[in-house]
Design a protein around this motif. Sequence first.
Motif, short mmCIF file in Angstrom:
data_model
loop_
_atom_site.label_atom_id
_atom_site.label_comp_id
_atom_site.label_asym_id
_atom_site.label_seq_id
_atom_site.Cartn_x
_atom_site.Cartn_y
_atom_site.Cartn_z
N GLU A 1 0.82 -1.22 0.00
CA GLU A 1 0.00 0.00 0.00
C GLU A 1 0.85 1.26 0.00
O GLU A 1 0.53 2.23 -0.67
N LYS B 1 2.13 1.62 -3.45
CA LYS B 1 1.09 2.11 -4.36
C LYS B 1 1.04 3.64 -4.33
O LYS B 1 0.98 4.29 -5.38
N TYR C 1 2.23 -2.55 -9.12
CA TYR C 1 2.18 -1.09 -9.05
C TYR C 1 3.45 -0.47 -9.62
O TYR C 1 3.39 0.48 -10.40
#
Length: 121
Positions: free
Chosen positions: A11, A14, A43
Amino acid sequence: MILSNLKTYDEGLKSLCKYMETAKTVKELELEINQITPVGCTYLGNALNPRFMVPTTKLNLSYNKFGSEGLKNLAKGLSENGTLEQLVLNGCGIDYEGAFYLQEILSYHDSKIELLSLIGN
């Protein structure tokens, strides 16, 4: 940009990739020991696709255990990347299947990769 051993996870990566796609200023990216998985590699592969014109010349993803599946996801963007000069993937759990994805990256006609490190895979 050195972000080693911060445990950014997927995350965090990202968010970093979204920044890279808009700012277009990240030339060197050190992401050692950040628990990046194949999802995070997706990503990053997308962000380093030429359509975003990110000028990254050095990418170090050492000691993130994403394996050949992660390399496959990275290759989707890096197989057309003409700016990357150094790719460091030490201790990433890449096995013999990863050789195919490395070939995809290295065989791109505009590839600038001069240094590839795969120690400890």
